[in-house]
Design an enzyme around this catalytic site. Structure first.
Site, short mmCIF file in Angstrom:
data_model
loop_
_atom_site.label_atom_id
_atom_site.label_comp_id
_atom_site.label_asym_id
_atom_site.label_seq_id
_atom_site.Cartn_x
_atom_site.Cartn_y
_atom_site.Cartn_z
N LYS A 22 66.07 14.35 4.96
CA LYS A 22 65.56 13.67 5.93
C LYS A 22 66.65 12.65 6.88
O LYS A 22 66.75 12.21 7.25
CB LYS A 22 64.08 13.40 5.75
N ASN A 23 66.83 11.90 5.38
CA ASN A 23 67.49 10.28 5.77
C ASN A 23 68.95 11.11 6.26
O ASN A 23 69.40 9.89 7.14
CB ASN A 23 67.33 9.48 4.61
N CYS A 118 56.20 -1.91 8.54
CA CYS A 118 55.78 -0.96 8.46
C CYS A 118 55.05 -0.56 6.71
O CYS A 118 55.03 -2.25 6.10
CB CYS A 118 56.68 -0.05 7.86
N ARG A 123 60.88 -5.09 6.80
CA ARG A 123 62.19 -4.27 6.75
C ARG A 123 62.89 -5.04 8.38
O ARG A 123 62.82 -4.03 9.52
CB ARG A 123 61.30 -3.17 7.67
N ASP A 308 62.95 5.13 -3.12
CA ASP A 308 62.14 6.86 -2.37
C ASP A 308 61.67 7.46 -3.56
O ASP A 308 61.30 8.39 -3.45
CB ASP A 308 62.91 7.46 -2.07
N ARG A 400 55.74 14.50 7.45
CA ARG A 400 56.82 13.47 8.13
C ARG A 400 58.22 13.82 7.35
O ARG A 400 59.15 14.05 7.85
CB ARG A 400 56.67 12.12 7.83
C1 UD1 Z 1 65.86 2.19 2.77
C2 UD1 Z 1 66.63 2.39 1.29
C3 UD1 Z 1 67.03 3.59 1.21
C4 UD1 Z 1 65.70 4.92 1.56
C5 UD1 Z 1 65.14 4.08 2.41
C6 UD1 Z 1 63.95 4.64 3.53
C7 UD1 Z 1 68.02 1.20 -0.15
C8 UD1 Z 1 69.53 -0.08 -0.57
N1 UD1 Z 1 67.70 1.66 1.13
O1 UD1 Z 1 66.70 2.72 3.39
O2 UD1 Z 1 67.35 4.48 0.20
O3 UD1 Z 1 65.89 6.11 1.58
O4 UD1 Z 1 64.55 3.12 2.38
O5 UD1 Z 1 62.95 4.56 2.53
O6 UD1 Z 1 67.58 1.63 -1.51
N2 UD1 Z 1 67.18 -5.14 5.03
C9 UD1 Z 1 67.45 -6.54 6.44
N3 UD1 Z 1 67.99 -6.36 7.64
C10 UD1 Z 1 68.27 -5.25 7.71
C11 UD1 Z 1 68.06 -4.30 6.97
C12 UD1 Z 1 67.22 -4.18 5.72
O7 UD1 Z 1 66.91 -7.90 5.23
O8 UD1 Z 1 68.95 -5.24 9.30
C13 UD1 Z 1 67.07 -5.23 3.94
C14 UD1 Z 1 65.57 -4.43 3.95
O9 UD1 Z 1 64.27 -5.12 4.55
C15 UD1 Z 1 65.69 -4.13 2.24
C16 UD1 Z 1 67.16 -3.95 1.51
O10 UD1 Z 1 67.66 -4.88 2.97
O11 UD1 Z 1 64.70 -5.04 1.85
C17 UD1 Z 1 67.64 -2.80 2.63
O12 UD1 Z 1 66.66 -2.33 3.31
P1 UD1 Z 1 67.97 -1.26 3.96
O13 UD1 Z 1 69.28 -0.11 3.46
O14 UD1 Z 1 68.79 -1.74 5.44
O15 UD1 Z 1 66.79 0.10 4.31
P2 UD1 Z 1 67.09 1.33 4.58
O16 UD1 Z 1 68.14 2.12 5.64
O17 UD1 Z 1 65.59 1.85 5.79
#
Ligand code: UD1
Length: 421
Positions: A22-23, A118, A123, A308, A400
């Site tokens: 999915k991701n 969320c 996030r 995850d 989802r």
């Molecule tokens: C994250 C997970 C990913 C998982 C997905 C869905 C990690 C590093 N990432 O990816 O493996 O598949 O959730 O559950 O395990 N953040 C900020 N600012 C930003 C972007 C991120 O502060 O602009 C923070 C987020 O809040 C979080 C961390 O950085 O605490 C990592 O986030 P990120 O890897 O970007 O999240 P996803 O891409 O959603």
């Protein structure tokens, strides 16, 4: 609203085919916006989230022909008809936010709703926006929308992420493909989905080196070519079924799973007493009767233990011998499954980002509810090991991210039914 009923206690035996990730699928779908040539994607999982993304792309003018039986989607963004991603769509599925970078790179402007928080945490997307600013975009937030413009095109830049973000790494990569000159991304996430996105973009004609390592170099190109890409196997789905097989005392072949992508999980499963072996067809997971040992889990970016899979592993540890300590390092609110597991008889104490799970002799089925995708499936895992019937409400979360969940479990002997209405 549909529910899923699980009658626990049946071992899982057989083969589970692992679907496309999915991701990864969501990001390669967004990549179609970059090119006026066709992009053919194989192994596209049929999920609520991928359908959402396809609908958004159609609303932006992309032709999407998706043969559901073969899992092949052909996308063609000959012209971009709209550059607006509305709140109603982005609110429902965060990854739709990833159309911002490709639209900005291709057309020079985009208006995309901010995703908001969320169920698992705040996030933010500040790192994504800072990356686009570094590439020369003007970014304004207005009435909940990001208004981004780079009317003379994006420029390559050196961007050092202050911490690892999967989303920001992918989004910056997508935008840099068509930027003028060279972009260097430092402190990048190394998740397999990033290398998969890069492979797709390279097939499209992008010039990218180092994806999957901390430093990625992208040299912008002016146009792209027709391409075909196969989405990699979903490591989170594979990991979930590995844990399910362990919880239900089974012997399951995860067909198509890549052991290198779930190394941290395999390590924890083995430490707990589960057999996990790499075989030609994928990964085979086997647990014989007898209680598992409690083991600790610390979620980390790849190659660490994935956030995850934390909820599913916690469900497994509720029945282990002794105490396990969980530390969630990625999201601030990712223990919403703990009170629901407690309703089945689990003993879990949450203190901020830590949770202590003290193994119990048995779980007893009950109606449960979950607030996010991985939390929901952890309740399915617990239900497979519990006595009696567990009914998981809000099945739309499962839809989802898990393709044909009931069918895959049933084929291995689980008693799982979808109850409609
Ligand atoms: C994250 C997970 C990913 C998982 C997905 C869905 C990690 C590093 N990432 O990816 O493996 O598949 O959730 O559950 O395990 N953040 C900020 N600012 C930003 C972007 C991120 O502060 O602009 C923070 C987020 O809040 C979080 C961390 O950085 O605490 C990592 O986030 P990120 O890897 O970007 O999240 P996803 O891409 O959603």
């Amino acid at each position: 609203m549909d529910r899923i009923s699980i009658r626990g206690g049946m071992p899982l035996n057989g083969t589970i085919p692992i679907s496309g990730a999915k991701n990864s699928a969501l990001k390669v779908l967004a990549a179609a916006l970059l090119s006026d040539q066709t992009l053919t994607l194989e192994n596209m999982p049929e999920l609520a989230d991928t359908r959402f993304m396809a609908d958004l792309l159609r609303s932006l003018g992309v032709s999407v022909v998706w043969a559901r039986d073969s899992g092949v989607a052909t996308l063609h963004a000959a012209d971009i008809a709209s550059t607006i991603a509305p709140y109603d769509l982005v609110r429902k599925m965060r990854a739709t936010f990833n159309v911002l970078g490709p639209l900005l790179a291709r057309v020079g402007h985009a208006t995309v709703s901010l995703p908001g928080g969320c169920a698992i945490g705040a996030r933010p997307v500040d790192l994504h926006l800072k990356a686009f600013e570094a590439m020369g975009a003007d970014i304004h937030i207005e009435a909940g929308y990001v208004k981004a413009a780079a009317l003379r095109g994006l420029r390559g830049a050196r961007i050092a992420f202050p911490f690892v973000s999967v989303g920001a790494t992918e989004h910056a990569m997508l935008a840099a493909v068509l930027a003028q000159g060279e972009t260097i991304l430092e402190n990048c996430a190394q998740e397999p989905e990033i290398a998969d996105l890069a492979a797709c973009l390279i097939a499209m004609g992008a010039r990218i080196e180092g994806a999957g390592s901390p430093t990625i170099r992208i040299v912008g190109v002016t146009s792209l070519q027709p391409a075909r890409h196969r989405v990699l196997a979903d490591r989170i789905e594979a990991g979930t079924y590995a844990i399910a097989a362990a919880a239900a005392c089974g012997d399951v072949l995860l067909a198509g799973a890549n052991a290198d992508h779930i190394g941290a999980l395999i390590n924890r499963l083995r430490a707990a007493g589960v057999e996990a072996n790499v075989v030609n067809e994928g990964v085979r997971v086997r647990r014989v009767n007898g209680r598992l040992d409690a083991v600790d889990v610390d979620t980390q970016p790849f190659p660490g233990f994935p956030t995850d899979l934390q909820a599913q592993f916690m469900a497994l540890m509720t029945l282990a011998k002794g105490r396990s300590r969980f530390k969630e390092n990625i999201f601030e609110n990712r223990y919403m499954h703990a009170p629901e597991l407690t309703r089945l008889g689990a003993d879990i104490a949450v203190h901020g980002s830590e949770a202590i799970v003290t193994g119990v002799d048995k779980l007893v089925g009950a109606p449960v509810m979950a607030t996010d995708l991985r939390a929901s499936v952890s309740l399915v895992v617990a239900g497979l090991a519990a006595e009696g019937e567990t009914v998981v409400n809000r099945v739309y979360h499962l839809d989802r991210g898990f393709e044909r969940l009931e069918a895959k479990l049933k084929a291995c002997g689980a008693e799982v039914e979808r109850l409609s209405g």
